[in-house]
Design a protein around this motif. Structure first.
Motif, PDB file in Angstrom:
ATOM      1  N   TYR A   1       0.870  -1.185   0.000  1.00 18.67           N
ATOM      2  CA  TYR A   1       0.000   0.000   0.000  1.00 18.67           C
ATOM      3  C   TYR A   1       0.904   1.231   0.000  1.00 18.67           C
ATOM      4  N   PRO A   2       1.175   1.810  -1.163  1.00 14.03           N
ATOM      5  CA  PRO A   2       2.229   2.821  -1.297  1.00 14.03           C
ATOM      6  C   PRO A   2       2.065   4.089  -0.461  1.00 14.03           C
ATOM      7  N   SER A   3       0.821   4.469  -0.141  1.00 11.64           N
ATOM      8  CA  SER A   3       0.626   5.732   0.594  1.00 11.64           C
ATOM      9  C   SER A   3       0.164   5.546   2.031  1.00 11.64           C
ATOM     10  N   ALA A   4       0.048   4.281   2.473  1.00  7.54           N
ATOM     11  CA  ALA A   4      -0.609   4.008   3.758  1.00  7.54           C
ATOM     12  C   ALA A   4       0.352   3.963   4.951  1.00  7.54           C
ATOM     13  N   LEU A   5      -0.159   4.460   6.085  1.00  6.01           N
ATOM     14  CA  LEU A   5       0.505   4.316   7.383  1.00  6.01           C
ATOM     15  C   LEU A   5      -0.523   3.795   8.377  1.00  6.01           C
ATOM     16  N   LYS A   6      -0.137   2.790   9.141  1.00 11.15           N
ATOM     17  CA  LYS A   6      -1.051   2.223  10.143  1.00 11.15           C
ATOM     18  C   LYS A   6      -0.604   2.652  11.526  1.00 11.15           C
ATOM     19  N   LEU A   7      -1.536   3.168  12.322  1.00  8.05           N
ATOM     20  CA  LEU A   7      -1.207   3.533  13.702  1.00  8.05           C
ATOM     21  C   LEU A   7      -0.989   2.267  14.524  1.00  8.05           C
ATOM     22  N   THR A   8       0.087   2.233  15.304  1.00  2.60           N
ATOM     23  CA  THR A   8       0.343   1.062  16.149  1.00  2.60           C
ATOM     24  C   THR A   8      -0.559   1.086  17.385  1.00  2.60           C
ATOM     25  N   GLU A   9      -1.002   2.305  17.766  1.00  2.54           N
ATOM     26  CA  GLU A   9      -1.964   2.467  18.871  1.00  2.54           C
ATOM     27  C   GLU A   9      -2.949   3.542  18.472  1.00  2.54           C
ATOM     28  N   ARG A  10      -4.229   3.383  18.875  1.00  2.00           N
ATOM     29  CA  ARG A  10      -5.241   4.378  18.513  1.00  2.00           C
ATOM     30  C   ARG A  10      -4.895   5.743  19.109  1.00  2.00           C
ATOM     31  N   ALA A  11      -5.135   6.797  18.322  1.00  2.00           N
ATOM     32  CA  ALA A  11      -4.894   8.163  18.796  1.00  2.00           C
ATOM     33  C   ALA A  11      -5.803   9.098  18.011  1.00  2.00           C
ATOM     34  N   ASN A  12      -6.074  10.262  18.600  1.00  2.00           N
ATOM     35  CA  ASN A  12      -6.887  11.257  17.897  1.00  2.00           C
ATOM     36  C   ASN A  12      -5.988  12.050  16.949  1.00  2.00           C
ATOM     37  N   VAL A  13      -5.934  11.604  15.702  1.00  2.00           N
ATOM     38  CA  VAL A  13      -5.010  12.216  14.731  1.00  2.00           C
ATOM     39  C   VAL A  13      -5.540  13.547  14.203  1.00  2.00           C
ATOM     40  N   PHE A  14      -6.837  13.814  14.421  1.00  2.00           N
ATOM     41  CA  PHE A  14      -7.434  15.027  13.852  1.00  2.00           C
ATOM     42  C   PHE A  14      -6.981  16.307  14.563  1.00  2.00           C
ATOM     43  N   VAL A  15      -6.373  16.161  15.735  1.00  2.00           N
ATOM     44  CA  VAL A  15      -5.905  17.363  16.448  1.00  2.00           C
ATOM     45  C   VAL A  15      -4.445  17.680  16.115  1.00  2.00           C
ATOM     46  N   THR A  16      -3.812  16.849  15.296  1.00  2.00           N
ATOM     47  CA  THR A  16      -2.381  17.060  14.983  1.00  2.00           C
ATOM     48  C   THR A  16      -2.199  18.178  13.964  1.00  2.00           C
ATOM     49  N   GLU A  17      -1.034  18.805  14.029  1.00  2.00           N
ATOM     50  CA  GLU A  17      -0.673  19.837  13.040  1.00  2.00           C
ATOM     51  C   GLU A  17      -0.618  19.235  11.638  1.00  2.00           C
ATOM     52  N   ALA A  18      -0.141  17.990  11.577  1.00  2.00           N
ATOM     53  CA  ALA A  18      -0.013  17.311  10.277  1.00  2.00           C
ATOM     54  C   ALA A  18      -1.370  17.191   9.585  1.00  2.00           C
TER      55      ALA A  18
ATOM     56  N   PHE B   1      -1.608  17.012   5.468  1.00  2.00           N
ATOM     57  CA  PHE B   1      -0.578  16.039   5.090  1.00  2.00           C
ATOM     58  C   PHE B   1      -1.131  14.617   4.960  1.00  2.00           C
ATOM     59  N   PHE B   2      -2.336  14.379   5.493  1.00  2.00           N
ATOM     60  CA  PHE B   2      -2.908  13.030   5.386  1.00  2.00           C
ATOM     61  C   PHE B   2      -4.421  13.086   5.530  1.00  2.00           C
ATOM     62  N   GLU B   3      -5.054  11.989   5.130  1.00  2.00           N
ATOM     63  CA  GLU B   3      -6.477  11.746   5.382  1.00  2.00           C
ATOM     64  C   GLU B   3      -6.578  10.383   6.059  1.00  2.00           C
ATOM     65  N   VAL B   4      -7.608  10.193   6.862  1.00  2.00           N
ATOM     66  CA  VAL B   4      -7.863   8.859   7.423  1.00  2.00           C
ATOM     67  C   VAL B   4      -8.645   8.079   6.366  1.00  2.00           C
ATOM     68  N   GLN B   5      -8.074   6.971   5.901  1.00  2.00           N
ATOM     69  CA  GLN B   5      -8.703   6.170   4.837  1.00  2.00           C
ATOM     70  C   GLN B   5      -8.193   4.735   4.933  1.00  2.00           C
ATOM     71  N   ASP B   6      -9.124   3.788   5.029  1.00  2.00           N
ATOM     72  CA  ASP B   6      -8.726   2.388   5.175  1.00  2.00           C
ATOM     73  C   ASP B   6      -7.876   1.924   3.993  1.00  2.00           C
ATOM     74  N   ALA B   7      -7.020   0.949   4.248  1.00  2.00           N
ATOM     75  CA  ALA B   7      -6.107   0.436   3.210  1.00  2.00           C
ATOM     76  C   ALA B   7      -6.868  -0.113   1.998  1.00  2.00           C
ATOM     77  N   SER B   8      -7.998  -0.807   2.233  1.00  2.00           N
ATOM     78  CA  SER B   8      -8.786  -1.354   1.118  1.00  2.00           C
ATOM     79  C   SER B   8      -9.319  -0.236   0.237  1.00  2.00           C
ATOM     80  N   SER B   9      -9.804   0.822   0.870  1.00  2.00           N
ATOM     81  CA  SER B   9     -10.350   1.964   0.139  1.00  2.00           C
ATOM     82  C   SER B   9      -9.269   2.648  -0.711  1.00  2.00           C
ATOM     83  N   GLN B  10      -8.027   2.601  -0.232  1.00  2.00           N
ATOM     84  CA  GLN B  10      -6.921   3.220  -0.974  1.00  2.00           C
ATOM     85  C   GLN B  10      -6.595   2.485  -2.277  1.00  2.00           C
ATOM     86  N   MET B  11      -7.039   1.228  -2.373  1.00  2.00           N
ATOM     87  CA  MET B  11      -6.750   0.449  -3.583  1.00  2.00           C
ATOM     88  C   MET B  11      -7.600   0.884  -4.776  1.00  2.00           C
ATOM     89  N   VAL B  12      -8.725   1.552  -4.493  1.00  2.00           N
ATOM     90  CA  VAL B  12      -9.684   1.879  -5.552  1.00  2.00           C
ATOM     91  C   VAL B  12      -9.100   2.884  -6.542  1.00  2.00           C
TER      92      VAL B  12
END
Length: 404
Positions: free
Chosen positions: A183-200, A205-216
């Motif tokens: 999955y060339p663009s995917a990163l998986k969180l090793t632990e759940r976190a609220n990523v929407f409050v990050t500066e990134a 710099f990213f969207e939350v999107q499941d790996a399967s959905s990224q294949m489309v």
């Protein structure tokens, strides 16, 4: 773990809205999490996860608690007591838990777990349909996988950064991620976190999107400079992925029947630095007909039962009805007929759903290819993704090419 009264009350209020007022779980939880500014991330995590948990196991917990719908607040407290007991949490001496038969709860759980519809907490009719379409063995495994909590997967916005840079940036904010092979663009969180409050996230710099959905979008095989139509764009997760693959060059027409969803896409596109998307509300057939034979690529991310994403939307199984599934199969064939005409000769079409049922997936494609509109197309390949095999959402995608 110690139960806190205000957090438990929030869960009960949330369950009342979801079960009795037919509200969507994700919207209810969003509201609940804004309820008390003093709550920390652990408090909010407890409210969200407990609510989702009881929604997911509604049928099983109701059976153990010996309560029936519509649930009053006492019924919901009894189901909460079942949840807490099975989690090994000591019940406080609140009036709601008086006389809770903790030992009996565990025994009943063991006894009822012998039945798949109760163990996996699913309506009988969905279970029957799953067995008929996937077979006993595959459906049993898929149901179990759909009851596990989904991982948080990010898709790197390559218009703004690289996967490696994003990983380092998040690591600096105490969020650890790992690459997913294939999955060339995917990163998986090793632990759940609220990523929407990050500066990134705020910088796009990213969207939350499941790996399967990224294949489309990857299957669509887009190139910079093309004209691409995303026919059922919704809030635009796949539209934004297509834009990044096109390096912001060319034109994407994002269509949807809901203007509210396209407004969300507009906001997301701005954050992502995407500026090659035209939004079109489908309030008539005019925008579709204008694009006949014009598009290099067309994506039909078709409306579906959503049975591949129950891990994320556990309330969907209680909201679905057999009539809806019958109706949606008609809609799927209809959009294939209409939207396929936008593909120009030599162009490509991807038909996708987040369902695991062949009747919504490969059967629809095969039926389409036998129609007059379908004779214009050649089947190239398809991909059937099951949660129990991939670890990601259940998905289907097929690539068709229009004859030159």
């Amino acid at each position: 773990m110690r139960l806190h009264r205000n957090l438990c009350f929030a869960v009960i209020d949330g369950l009342t809205s979801i079960f009795n007022e037919d509200e969507y779980a994700d919207k209810v939880i969003q509201k609940l999490l804004k309820r008390d500014k003093r709550w920390g991330s652990r408090d909010r995590g407890f409210v969200a996860e407990t609510t989702y948990d009881i929604v997911r196991w509604k049928r099983l917990y109701a059976e153990i608690a010996e309560v029936k719908e519509p649930f009053d607040r006492d019924n919901l407290w009894r189901m909460f007591a079942v949840w807490a007991t099975l989690k090994g949490i000591k019940l406080p001496d609140w009036k709601y838990f008086e006389g809770t038969p903790t030992r009996k709860i565990k025994g009943k759980f063991d006894e009822l777990s012998k039945s798949r519809v109760l163990r996996e907490s699913i309506p009988d009719w969905i279970d029957d349909m799953g067995v008929a379409e996937l077979g006993e063995v595959k459906w049993t495994k898929e149901l179990a996988a759909q009851n596990k909590q989904a991982d948080v997967i990010l898709r790197t916005n390559t218009l703004k950064t690289t996967k490696e840079k994003l990983q380092n940036l998040l690591f600096d904010q105490n969020i650890e991620t790992e690459f997913i092979k294939g999955y060339p663009s995917a990163l998986k969180l090793t632990e759940r976190a609220n990523v929407f409050v990050t500066e990134a996230f705020k910088k796009g710099f990213f969207e939350v999107q499941d790996a399967s959905s990224q294949m489309v979008a990857e299957m669509l095989d887009v190139k910079p400079g093309m004209k691409v139509v995303d026919t059922c764009a919704g809030a635009g997760g796949k539209t934004l992925h297509i834009a990044s693959l096109m390096q912001n060059k060319g034109q994407i027409v994002a269509m949807d029947i809901y203007e509210s969803k396209l407004k969300k896409l507009k906001i997301r596109a701005r954050r992502n630095g995407v500026h090659n998307v035209d939004l079109k509300v489908l309030d008539s057939t005019k925008p579709i007909k204008k694009l006949y034979n014009k598009a290099d690529r067309v994506l039909i991310d078709a409306p579906c039962s959503g049975l591949g994403v129950l891990r994320r939307n556990p309330d969907a199984k209680w909201k679905l009805e057999p009539e809806f599934i019958d109706r949606i199969r008609g809609v799927q064939q209809d959009v294939l007929q209409k939207y396929s005409k936008m593909v120009k000769p030599g162009g490509k079409l991807v038909y996708a759903t987040c369902s695991v049922l062949p009747s919504e997936n490969q059967n629809q494609v095969q039926a389409f290819l036998k129609t007059e509109a379908g004779t214009e197309f050649t089947f190239v390949k398809d991909k059937k993704v099951l949660a129990h095999e991939s670890g990601f959402d259940g998905f289907y995608m097929a690539l068709l090419e229009r004859k030159a």
